[in-house]
Write a protein that holds these residues in place. Structure first.
Motif, PDB file in Angstrom:
ATOM      1  N   ARG A   1       0.821  -1.214   0.000  1.00  0.00           N
ATOM      2  CA  ARG A   1       0.000   0.000   0.000  1.00  0.00           C
ATOM      3  C   ARG A   1       0.856   1.265   0.000  1.00  0.00           C
ATOM      4  O   ARG A   1       0.342   2.340  -0.262  1.00  0.00           O
TER       5      ARG A   1
ATOM      6  N   LEU B   1       7.357  -5.714 -11.561  1.00  0.00           N
ATOM      7  CA  LEU B   1       8.171  -5.645 -10.343  1.00  0.00           C
ATOM      8  C   LEU B   1       7.627  -6.596  -9.278  1.00  0.00           C
ATOM      9  O   LEU B   1       6.471  -6.999  -9.303  1.00  0.00           O
TER      10      LEU B   1
ATOM     11  N   TYR C   1       3.003   2.649  -1.836  1.00  0.00           N
ATOM     12  CA  TYR C   1       3.300   3.408  -3.055  1.00  0.00           C
ATOM     13  C   TYR C   1       2.050   3.689  -3.893  1.00  0.00           C
ATOM     14  O   TYR C   1       2.139   3.956  -5.077  1.00  0.00           O
ATOM     15  N   LEU C   2       0.889   3.619  -3.246  1.00  0.00           N
ATOM     16  CA  LEU C   2      -0.360   3.908  -3.960  1.00  0.00           C
ATOM     17  C   LEU C   2      -0.342   5.324  -4.535  1.00  0.00           C
ATOM     18  O   LEU C   2      -0.868   5.566  -5.619  1.00  0.00           O
ATOM     19  N   SER C   3       0.277   6.271  -3.819  1.00  0.00           N
ATOM     20  CA  SER C   3       0.264   7.666  -4.289  1.00  0.00           C
ATOM     21  C   SER C   3       1.118   7.825  -5.538  1.00  0.00           C
ATOM     22  O   SER C   3       1.043   8.840  -6.221  1.00  0.00           O
ATOM     23  N   GLN C   4       1.960   6.805  -5.851  1.00  0.00           N
ATOM     24  CA  GLN C   4       2.737   6.844  -7.090  1.00  0.00           C
ATOM     25  C   GLN C   4       2.126   5.907  -8.126  1.00  0.00           C
ATOM     26  O   GLN C   4       2.764   5.530  -9.103  1.00  0.00           O
ATOM     27  N   ALA C   5       0.868   5.520  -7.838  1.00  0.00           N
ATOM     28  CA  ALA C   5       0.058   4.709  -8.755  1.00  0.00           C
ATOM     29  C   ALA C   5       0.564   3.277  -8.894  1.00  0.00           C
ATOM     30  O   ALA C   5       0.281   2.619  -9.882  1.00  0.00           O
ATOM     31  N   VAL C   6       1.297   2.795  -7.882  1.00  0.00           N
ATOM     32  CA  VAL C   6       1.688   1.378  -7.891  1.00  0.00           C
ATOM     33  C   VAL C   6       0.510   0.582  -7.317  1.00  0.00           C
ATOM     34  O   VAL C   6       0.112   0.828  -6.170  1.00  0.00           O
ATOM     35  N   PRO C   7      -0.064  -0.350  -8.106  1.00  0.00           N
ATOM     36  CA  PRO C   7      -1.227  -1.103  -7.621  1.00  0.00           C
ATOM     37  C   PRO C   7      -0.885  -1.858  -6.335  1.00  0.00           C
ATOM     38  O   PRO C   7       0.272  -2.201  -6.097  1.00  0.00           O
TER      39      PRO C   7
ATOM     40  N   GLN D   1      -6.009  -0.239 -11.033  1.00  0.00           N
ATOM     41  CA  GLN D   1      -5.382   1.075 -10.956  1.00  0.00           C
ATOM     42  C   GLN D   1      -5.686   1.704  -9.603  1.00  0.00           C
ATOM     43  O   GLN D   1      -6.650   1.334  -8.938  1.00  0.00           O
ATOM     44  N   THR D   2      -4.867   2.673  -9.217  1.00  0.00           N
ATOM     45  CA  THR D   2      -5.039   3.299  -7.908  1.00  0.00           C
ATOM     46  C   THR D   2      -6.069   4.415  -7.936  1.00  0.00           C
ATOM     47  O   THR D   2      -6.588   4.804  -6.903  1.00  0.00           O
TER      48      THR D   2
ATOM     49  N   VAL E   1       1.883  -5.237 -14.198  1.00  0.00           N
ATOM     50  CA  VAL E   1       1.867  -4.056 -15.069  1.00  0.00           C
ATOM     51  C   VAL E   1       3.204  -3.321 -15.024  1.00  0.00           C
ATOM     52  O   VAL E   1       3.685  -2.822 -16.046  1.00  0.00           O
ATOM     53  N   ALA E   2       3.858  -3.280 -13.857  1.00  0.00           N
ATOM     54  CA  ALA E   2       5.145  -2.581 -13.759  1.00  0.00           C
ATOM     55  C   ALA E   2       6.309  -3.567 -13.748  1.00  0.00           C
ATOM     56  O   ALA E   2       7.460  -3.155 -13.577  1.00  0.00           O
TER      57      ALA E   2
ATOM     58  N   VAL F   1      10.304  -6.033  -2.824  1.00  0.00           N
ATOM     59  CA  VAL F   1      10.449  -4.869  -3.704  1.00  0.00           C
ATOM     60  C   VAL F   1       9.373  -3.858  -3.318  1.00  0.00           C
ATOM     61  O   VAL F   1       8.194  -4.199  -3.267  1.00  0.00           O
ATOM     62  N   LEU F   2       9.783  -2.639  -3.021  1.00  0.00           N
ATOM     63  CA  LEU F   2       8.856  -1.585  -2.588  1.00  0.00           C
ATOM     64  C   LEU F   2       7.966  -2.091  -1.448  1.00  0.00           C
ATOM     65  O   LEU F   2       6.757  -1.883  -1.438  1.00  0.00           O
TER      66      LEU F   2
END
Lengths: 322, 244
Positions: free
Chosen positions: A15, A132, A17-23, A262-263, A129-130, A120-121
């Motif tokens: 959760r 990672l 990195y949600l503000s950077q749109a990481v699901p 998507q976030t 999608v990314a 990772v993160l």
């Protein structure tokens, strides 16, 4: 390892990195992923393998302590059925097959210590999608080799010692599935744009069956059923959405967002699935029909807190067996 | 579902899920709202409550994520998690107002316009009755504001494009757009951080990585940042690539 249709390493998701749109990613059926973990003495949030349907196989290269939970497959070694929701000791050299069962769509495989993939993160979950997280940022492929983390919990060690030997071994006890497993009634809390839709649409939404279309994956499910009609042609500015958010697209169709969604989104949100019913949604497959039932946000919260307490208590229940 | 409050509240609190509350500051896209939301974002990170996890800024909202198990056990007043969190956030407003306006960073993004890097540059020029050079000049002379990050990891919703560059999306989306591609869709411009399918008109490409999981801050841009595009040549573009 032969991963079948789609197999990924998942945990409880990320959760931060949600503000950077990481699901958020994570297991589609979190409850089963946690039960599989708890059954081998893990804390619950370790990485598991999420199999989609059956047709996968894997071979134990060393002695392993695993368990599985969820739906869609029964695990077998030759003709010997491994029972779900409890630990199983498998001596090195055995090949396990996932054999189709119609009860659901996703099976979770836990191993004592958790699957060893890098964090990772802040999470071990695969984000397709990314590209990672998980196993090299991708779905598992034929020939991949995974191992477990070396550090076992004291209870995992006890289970391992109690079951180890020359033979496949399982204890007599089992973890009961969560109440409501297998039902097709999904509880929802009205969403922020619930009042944008006219009365007949709301009546349909809360009474008609909706069927998962073929356009359904880890990002979301397109649902086939009565279309929603809006009062006003208001535009919604993009804002946060989460797994369980039910969006209404331009043509009035419903999309249920799932783990890899998507976030943020700009479609009106008619409802939010109760978090405790997301595991049911995670086990749906195209063609399955569901019904929505309205509950209050207070009820949803109480159900969530009760389920958390129940899963917490399960850990102690397993410890008490050894 | 409005949170009870004792003074003029600048937002309405809504239930998003068991573990998130959405604060709605308005219904329009404006720099004023962006600033209010940025201030509030700074304040909640500075004064978190027990169980606070993260925030997601939107155009006119900010959503606050938390762990309900920790919130219900916390000493926050209120009968349930939503009330506890919404009331706490309402009380936080004064602190948010007192925040110094934290101006975002100014980020310069080098862009190689046209040719293989921007296959739709000529079409964007033709539709708007401009020359390709004018498109480049208009696109690279504006200062853009990052309103929010969404859609895919590291994708920034930018405000501030000259309306003379507005262009409809492509009739059929491309199956794969190279990471770093700079596009125009309607009145918006943006940079694709990852290789994805897409229908935007592609006018150029940046050699910068808009998103990299290996960085402490994976997304190059954050809400509140300002962005300028700087035209570079193809050979400069290639130099960036060898450095990266």
């Amino acid at each position: 390892m032969n991963p079948g249709l789609l197999s990924t390493v998942q945990d409880m998701g990320r959760r931060q990195y949600l503000s950077q749109a990481v699901p958020v990613s994570g297991a589609m059926d979190m409850a089963s992923a946690r039960i599989a973990n708890i059954a081998v003495g893990n804390a619950g949030d370790e990485a598991v393998i999420e199999f989609t349907y059956a047709a996968a196989t894997f071979t134990a290269e060393t002695n392993i302590l695993i368990s599985y939970a969820g739906g869609g497959a029964v695990l077998k070694i030759d003709n010997h059925i491994l029972l779900a929701n409890r630990p199983v000791f498998i001596p090195a050299g055995n090949t396990v097959r996932l054999v189709n069962d119609s009860s659901g769509s996703r099976t979770y495989l836990a191993i004592a210590g958790g699957w060893n993939v890098p964090v990772v993160l802040g999470s071990r979950s695969t984000c397709l999608v990314a590209a990672l997280g998980g196993y090299q940022g991708r779905a598992l492929q034929v020939g991949d080799v995974l191992d477990s983390l070396d550090q076992l919990s004291p209870i995992s060690k006890k289970i391992f010692d109690a079951l180890k030997g020359e033979q496949i071994n399982q204890p007599k006890w089992t973890i009961a599935p969560l109440p409501g497993t297998g039902t097709k009634t999904i509880r929802v809390v009205p969403g922020m744009e619930f009042t944008w839709f006219n009365a007949p649409s709301i009546v349909n939404f809360l009474s008609a069956p909706y069927q998962l279309s073929m356009r359904s994956n880890r990002m979301g499910y397109h649902l086939e059923g009565p279309l929603m009609q809006r009062y006003a042609a208001k535009e919604l500015l993009s804002t946060a959405v989460v797994p369980g958010t039910i969006q209404v697209t331009g043509n009035g169709g419903l999309v249920l967002l799932m783990a890899d969604c998507q976030t943020t989104g700009g479609y009106p949100r008619i409802a939010q699935v109760a978090a405790v019913d997301m595991p049911l949604c995670g086990q749906l497959k195209p063609g399955d029909a569901i019904n929505f039932k309205e509950i209050s946000r207070q009820e949803a919260e109480i159900l969530y807190l009760e389920q958390e307490q129940y899963l917490h208590q399960l850990t102690y229940a397993v410890q008490s067996k050894f | 579902m409005q949170a009870p409050n004792n003074f003029q509240s600048s937002f309405t609190a809504h239930y998003l899920s068991e573990y998130a509350v959405t604060l709605e500051f308005g219904e329009e896209i404006s720099e004023d709202l962006l600033q209010k939301i940025s201030r509030f974002n700074t304040a909640i990170h500075q004064y978190p409550f027990s169980g606070f996890q993260t925030t997601v800024p939107g155009y006119a909202t900010i959503s606050v994520f938390f762990d309900p198990v920790l919130v219900i056990r916390s000493g926050l007043p209120g009968q349930d998690c939503f009330t506890k969190v919404a009331d706490y956030l309402t009380g936080l407003q004064q602190r948010a107002i007192d925040q110094d306006v934290k101006s975002g960073s100014l980020v310069t993004i080098p862009v190689c316009y046209g040719n293989i890097y921007g296959p739709d540059l000529d079409e964007v020029a033709r539709v708007n009755q401009l020359t390709a050079l004018q498109v480049i000049e208009l696109h690279s002379s504006a200062v853009y504001k990052v309103f929010m990050i969404g859609f895919v990891p590291g994708f920034a919703y930018l405000g501030g494009m000259n309306s003379a560059l507005a262009n409809p999306r492509k009739l059929s989306p491309r199956p794969a757009i190279a990471p770093g591609s700079v596009g125009i869709a309607g009145k918006q411009t943006g940079v694709y951080p990852l290789q994805t399918p897409g229908g935007w008109q592609i006018i150029g490409q940046t050699p910068l990585k808009m998103f990299a999981a290996t960085r402490a801050q994976p997304s190059l841009l954050s809400a509140g940042d300002e962005v300028v595009f700087k035209p570079i040549s193809a050979s400069e573009f290639k130099q960036y690539n060898t450095r990266a």
